[in-house]
Design a protein around this motif. Structure first.
Motif, PDB file in Angstrom:
ATOM      1  N   LYS A 146       0.900  -1.255  -0.043  1.00 15.17           N
ATOM      2  CA  LYS A 146      -0.119  -0.029   0.015  1.00 15.17           C
ATOM      3  C   LYS A 146       0.808   1.451   0.031  1.00 15.17           C
ATOM      4  N   ILE A 167       1.009   3.140  -3.439  1.00 19.12           N
ATOM      5  CA  ILE A 167      -0.122   4.006  -3.978  1.00 19.12           C
ATOM      6  C   ILE A 167      -0.537   4.976  -2.856  1.00 19.12           C
ATOM      7  N   LEU A 208       2.436   7.847  -5.312  1.00 20.03           N
ATOM      8  CA  LEU A 208       1.525   7.266  -6.396  1.00 20.03           C
ATOM      9  C   LEU A 208       1.787   7.616  -7.694  1.00 20.03           C
ATOM     10  N   THR A 266       4.805   5.489  -8.874  1.00 18.57           N
ATOM     11  CA  THR A 266       4.286   4.051  -9.204  1.00 18.57           C
ATOM     12  C   THR A 266       3.634   3.873 -10.523  1.00 18.57           C
TER      13      THR A 266
END
Length: 259
Positions: free
Chosen positions: A241, A244, A249, A252
């Motif tokens: 997690k 994200i 984010l 990623t």
């Protein structure tokens, strides 16, 4: 006292890393041959089993589906049981199912067995990436992590060259059997590959980690750092997690899209 990272930097680059580069780089040859094999076999199985376009495409899809699923599973197992064991398992797995593929009696069996080969091949990265990091730590100018891509290219060219000779003469089943040979030969080289010292330290096995570092130092002809090997301060390991999290984010998503 000194840490594993400090020991690796002190030992520096030498014969051990050249040997490690050649062995782990060769996994790229075996991996490329298994992955690219489908491209040179597909036209033949299409004719033999009277396949439609989507059925031919499904073979490649399932290979990478197996790669995707088992790379996650084997990555978790490598964190728990060590890189060496999972790397050895992945080579035995890939070679075994690759050989079985050459005896596939039907299209369904062929698809299933190639998916299992993809799963086995995914485990190669568990050890290769670990050793890339070790090699990169030894020297800022070390070119080996980049040169490793040459092995993948060599494997791709080799399977295409073999296919041009083997397919028209003794058939695609023998091509698959020949393509599994590099993976089988690499299994015999595993006695030269030590378990990751960093993994041993993470499990509290300081003695095994020290033995690995001493072995590397002997091969490189240098002295170990003075003092006692110690475990670095515990840090929270990354979680899925975190990828994200708003902070990461954007990066990623960019990396996922590029891949």
């Amino acid at each position: 006292t000194f840490t594993v990272e400090e020991a690796v930097e002190t030992i520096g680059f030498g014969r051990f890393h050249i040997m490690l580069f050649l062995i782990m780089g060769s996994t790229g040859v075996a991996e490329a041959m298994e992955i690219m094999l489908i491209a040179v076999v597909s036209p033949l199985i299409r004719c033999e089993w009277q396949l439609q376009d989507w059925q031919v495409a499904l073979v490649t899809t399932m290979v990478f589906f197996g790669y995707m699923v088992f790379s996650i599973v084997l990555g978790l197992l490598a964190d728990r049981y060590g890189r060496w064991k999972i790397l050895l398992l992945s080579f035995l797995w890939a070679a075994y199912f690759s050989l079985l593929t050459s005896f596939a009696p039907s299209y369904i069996w062929f698809v299933f067995l190639r998916a299992m080969v993809g799963g086995g091949v995914s485990g190669h990265a568990q050890g290769r990436e670990e050793n890339k990091q070790i090699a990169a730590m030894c020297s800022c100018s070390n070119p080996f992590p980049s040169l490793g891509k040459v092995f993948w290219l060599a494997g791709s060219l080799l399977i295409i060259g073999l296919a041009s000779v083997v397919n028209p003469t003794i058939g695609w089943r023998w091509l698959i059997r020949i393509a599994s040979i590099p993976g089988i030969l690499l299994v015999l080289m595993f006695k030269f590959i030590p378990e990751s010292a960093r993994y041993n330290m993470s499990t509290g096995n300081t003695g095994a980690a020290l033995a690995t570092l001493q072995r590397i130092a002997r091969m490189n002809g240098v002295a170990m750092p003075q003092g006692q090997l110690r475990e670095p301060a515990k840090e929270r390991r990354g979680r899925f997690k975190d990828l994200i999290h708003p902070k990461y984010l954007r990066t990623t998503l960019q990396i996922w899209i590029i891949w």
